[in-house]
Design a protein around this motif. Sequence first.
Motif, PDB file in Angstrom:
ATOM      1  N   ASP A  93      -3.998   3.794   5.304  1.00 15.71           N
ATOM      2  CA  ASP A  93      -3.710   4.088   3.899  1.00 15.71           C
ATOM      3  C   ASP A  93      -2.478   4.975   3.750  1.00 15.71           C
ATOM      4  O   ASP A  93      -1.710   4.837   2.796  1.00 15.71           O
ATOM      5  CB  ASP A  93      -4.912   4.778   3.244  1.00 15.71           C
ATOM      6  CG  ASP A  93      -6.094   3.842   3.042  1.00 15.71           C
ATOM      7  OD1 ASP A  93      -5.873   2.619   2.995  1.00 15.71           O
ATOM      8  OD2 ASP A  93      -7.233   4.341   2.943  1.00 15.71           O
ATOM      9  N   ARG A  94      -2.287   5.883   4.686  1.00 12.45           N
ATOM     10  CA  ARG A  94      -1.206   6.865   4.564  1.00 12.45           C
ATOM     11  C   ARG A  94       0.145   6.330   5.042  1.00 12.45           C
ATOM     12  O   ARG A  94       1.171   6.528   4.382  1.00 12.45           O
ATOM     13  CB  ARG A  94      -1.574   8.117   5.354  1.00 12.45           C
ATOM     14  CG  ARG A  94      -0.540   9.227   5.246  1.00 12.45           C
ATOM     15  CD  ARG A  94      -1.026  10.505   5.915  1.00 12.45           C
ATOM     16  NE  ARG A  94      -0.037  11.577   5.784  1.00 12.45           N
ATOM     17  CZ  ARG A  94      -0.198  12.813   6.272  1.00 12.45           C
ATOM     18  NH1 ARG A  94      -1.335  13.103   6.915  1.00 12.45           N
ATOM     19  NH2 ARG A  94       0.738  13.719   6.127  1.00 12.45           N
ATOM     20  N   TYR A  95       0.141   5.645   6.191  1.00 12.05           N
ATOM     21  CA  TYR A  95       1.412   5.235   6.800  1.00 12.05           C
ATOM     22  C   TYR A  95       1.701   3.740   6.662  1.00 12.05           C
ATOM     23  O   TYR A  95       2.774   3.277   7.072  1.00 12.05           O
ATOM     24  CB  TYR A  95       1.438   5.615   8.286  1.00 12.05           C
ATOM     25  CG  TYR A  95       1.391   7.111   8.511  1.00 12.05           C
ATOM     26  CD1 TYR A  95       2.501   7.908   8.216  1.00 12.05           C
ATOM     27  CD2 TYR A  95       0.244   7.727   8.997  1.00 12.05           C
ATOM     28  CE1 TYR A  95       2.461   9.274   8.424  1.00 12.05           C
ATOM     29  CE2 TYR A  95       0.188   9.098   9.194  1.00 12.05           C
ATOM     30  CZ  TYR A  95       1.305   9.870   8.902  1.00 12.05           C
ATOM     31  OH  TYR A  95       1.265  11.233   9.091  1.00 12.05           O
ATOM     32  N   GLY A  96       0.771   2.998   6.114  1.00 14.95           N
ATOM     33  CA  GLY A  96       0.997   1.563   5.929  1.00 14.95           C
ATOM     34  C   GLY A  96       0.169   0.735   6.883  1.00 14.95           C
ATOM     35  O   GLY A  96       0.088   1.046   8.082  1.00 14.95           O
ATOM     36  N   LYS A  97      -0.449  -0.305   6.337  1.00 17.14           N
ATOM     37  CA  LYS A  97      -1.342  -1.135   7.142  1.00 17.14           C
ATOM     38  C   LYS A  97      -0.587  -1.886   8.239  1.00 17.14           C
ATOM     39  O   LYS A  97      -1.085  -2.045   9.356  1.00 17.14           O
ATOM     40  CB  LYS A  97      -2.058  -2.154   6.248  1.00 17.14           C
ATOM     41  CG  LYS A  97      -3.300  -1.642   5.527  1.00 17.14           C
ATOM     42  CD  LYS A  97      -2.954  -0.780   4.330  1.00 17.14           C
ATOM     43  CE  LYS A  97      -4.201  -0.449   3.508  1.00 17.14           C
ATOM     44  NZ  LYS A  97      -3.890   0.525   2.428  1.00 17.14           N
ATOM     45  N   LEU A 148       2.298  -1.086   9.863  1.00 15.08           N
ATOM     46  CA  LEU A 148       2.742  -0.204  10.952  1.00 15.08           C
ATOM     47  C   LEU A 148       1.574   0.161  11.860  1.00 15.08           C
ATOM     48  O   LEU A 148       1.675   0.082  13.093  1.00 15.08           O
ATOM     49  CB  LEU A 148       3.360   1.064  10.371  1.00 15.08           C
ATOM     50  CG  LEU A 148       3.750   2.143  11.401  1.00 15.08           C
ATOM     51  CD1 LEU A 148       4.799   1.602  12.370  1.00 15.08           C
ATOM     52  CD2 LEU A 148       4.250   3.405  10.699  1.00 15.08           C
ATOM     53  N   VAL A 149       0.449   0.554  11.258  1.00 18.31           N
ATOM     54  CA  VAL A 149      -0.714   0.960  12.058  1.00 18.31           C
ATOM     55  C   VAL A 149      -1.247  -0.221  12.866  1.00 18.31           C
ATOM     56  O   VAL A 149      -1.593  -0.072  14.044  1.00 18.31           O
ATOM     57  CB  VAL A 149      -1.813   1.547  11.151  1.00 18.31           C
ATOM     58  CG1 VAL A 149      -3.104   1.781  11.936  1.00 18.31           C
ATOM     59  CG2 VAL A 149      -1.335   2.860  10.529  1.00 18.31           C
ATOM     60  N   PHE A 150      -1.282  -1.405  12.241  1.00 17.07           N
ATOM     61  CA  PHE A 150      -1.759  -2.574  12.984  1.00 17.07           C
ATOM     62  C   PHE A 150      -0.857  -2.858  14.175  1.00 17.07           C
ATOM     63  O   PHE A 150      -1.347  -3.143  15.280  1.00 17.07           O
ATOM     64  CB  PHE A 150      -1.834  -3.813  12.089  1.00 17.07           C
ATOM     65  CG  PHE A 150      -2.240  -5.050  12.849  1.00 17.07           C
ATOM     66  CD1 PHE A 150      -3.581  -5.346  13.046  1.00 17.07           C
ATOM     67  CD2 PHE A 150      -1.292  -5.904  13.405  1.00 17.07           C
ATOM     68  CE1 PHE A 150      -3.970  -6.460  13.771  1.00 17.07           C
ATOM     69  CE2 PHE A 150      -1.666  -7.018  14.136  1.00 17.07           C
ATOM     70  CZ  PHE A 150      -3.010  -7.301  14.308  1.00 17.07           C
ATOM     71  N   ARG A 151       0.453  -2.819  13.979  1.00 18.59           N
ATOM     72  CA  ARG A 151       1.377  -3.144  15.068  1.00 18.59           C
ATOM     73  C   ARG A 151       1.258  -2.169  16.231  1.00 18.59           C
ATOM     74  O   ARG A 151       1.309  -2.571  17.398  1.00 18.59           O
ATOM     75  CB  ARG A 151       2.809  -3.188  14.525  1.00 18.59           C
ATOM     76  CG  ARG A 151       3.115  -4.484  13.787  1.00 18.59           C
ATOM     77  CD  ARG A 151       4.521  -4.531  13.248  1.00 18.59           C
ATOM     78  NE  ARG A 151       4.880  -5.902  12.889  1.00 18.59           N
ATOM     79  CZ  ARG A 151       5.914  -6.237  12.119  1.00 18.59           C
ATOM     80  NH1 ARG A 151       6.697  -5.281  11.624  1.00 18.59           N
ATOM     81  NH2 ARG A 151       6.156  -7.506  11.858  1.00 18.59           N
ATOM     82  N   VAL A 152       1.083  -0.900  15.924  1.00 16.80           N
ATOM     83  CA  VAL A 152       0.898   0.090  16.983  1.00 16.80           C
ATOM     84  C   VAL A 152      -0.367  -0.221  17.783  1.00 16.80           C
ATOM     85  O   VAL A 152      -0.362  -0.241  19.022  1.00 16.80           O
ATOM     86  CB  VAL A 152       0.831   1.511  16.398  1.00 16.80           C
ATOM     87  CG1 VAL A 152       0.418   2.515  17.472  1.00 16.80           C
ATOM     88  CG2 VAL A 152       2.182   1.906  15.802  1.00 16.80           C
ATOM     89  N   LEU A 153      -1.458  -0.485  17.070  1.00 13.70           N
ATOM     90  CA  LEU A 153      -2.724  -0.780  17.739  1.00 13.70           C
ATOM     91  C   LEU A 153      -2.652  -2.079  18.537  1.00 13.70           C
ATOM     92  O   LEU A 153      -3.208  -2.169  19.637  1.00 13.70           O
ATOM     93  CB  LEU A 153      -3.850  -0.872  16.705  1.00 13.70           C
ATOM     94  CG  LEU A 153      -4.219   0.435  15.994  1.00 13.70           C
ATOM     95  CD1 LEU A 153      -5.199   0.159  14.868  1.00 13.70           C
ATOM     96  CD2 LEU A 153      -4.805   1.435  16.969  1.00 13.70           C
TER      97      LEU A 153
END
Length: 409
Positions: free
Chosen positions: A281-285, A287-292
């Motif tokens: 929610d804070r940094y963008g769905k 970006l977080v998905f790609r990191v994971l």
Amino acid sequence: MSQPSPLFENPKRERFFLFALAGIQFTHILDFMIMMPLGPQFIKALSINAHEFGWLLSAYTFAAAIAGIFATYYVDRFERRELLLRLYICFIVATVACGFAPNYHLLFIARACAGAFGGILGSLVQTIVADSIPFERRGKALGTVMAAFSVSTVAGVPLSLFLANHIEFLGWRAPFIFIGFVSLVILYIGYRNIPKISGHLHHVHEGSRFQQIYQIAIAHHHLRAFLFMGLIMITGFSVIPYIALYLTANVGIANSYISLIYLCGGVATLVSSRFIGHMADRYGKVLVFRVLAIVSLIPLIVTTNLVPVPLWVVLINSTAFFILISGRMIPAMALVSQLVEPRIRGTFMSLIGSIQMLASGLASVLAGVIVTITAEGKMEHYNLVGYGAAICGLLTFWLVGYMHSDSKK
């Protein structure tokens, strides 16, 4: 304190609502997951091989996929709460039937029935969250509901393994009966705390129902979403069903420690799921998905190439694997749920659920074909399964960009 959605007058009511949905997710996910750590017991008790065990797992997923397709015809034409609770009752009956199945073939049929109802429940719960919680807070809400995956491994899987190992006159049947009792409690909680959700019924649907479903299914941005979710499931479920077998046969981990491995992974993901939702929610769905998606490939490759090592090494790797593989689903589902408007969300999410179940079923069957068990009891070619899963994971890194752009159209 964040403001509740218009459906609830205060945050406390919203929390109880999400808890009830998480409970439903917990039981139907546990019903699917319990088959995996019990793999060695099923193979021994039912006198089956790894390939037949893969089909036993896939009975649930393939039935869920087919049922999800049929659900598209009616899911947006009924009030959400009533449909959810009625399907949940059917799921409870099917799960208890698994515990009383006298042989492999009847267990296969009972698993298919449980999958048919459980698969629809999964997509319907996610639809209800999307209908009820604003997109800005949906990552955290989905993190709460999807923490059910973690709870099922923290408490459910170890407890079910304990029941199977210590209630000798029931054996592998005990976990299914246990799930049935827990589900009855969750049914009551859901009955008390899930409100009527009928906003989608106020929209006029033009044309025949089959034509509507066809248009939803063939839309280009929907097809990309189907491929995206399918690859996510293949990445995880080509590897997950055979972890317990590989660790006991090849790494030399005692069967009694399998519960500990799931316990550690479950506790960690229980803590991390809400954090991942908050970060999304804070940094963008995207970006977080790609990191994971990228970081998760490390424990995935290690898992499928592991040699005999100390237990603490296995625990560190398996815990990281569970955190990262399950964590990808939180930003992914938040993005996918925003692709369509509420009037067709139930239909779309049912199709998504069918794709997820079909992909996970195909993944476990294909992995069962690839891996072999030698005369000495060792599992071979599991590393090839891992490499294929990693390729699928890399493809999701690329496809997630389309989910973001499509959700803005």
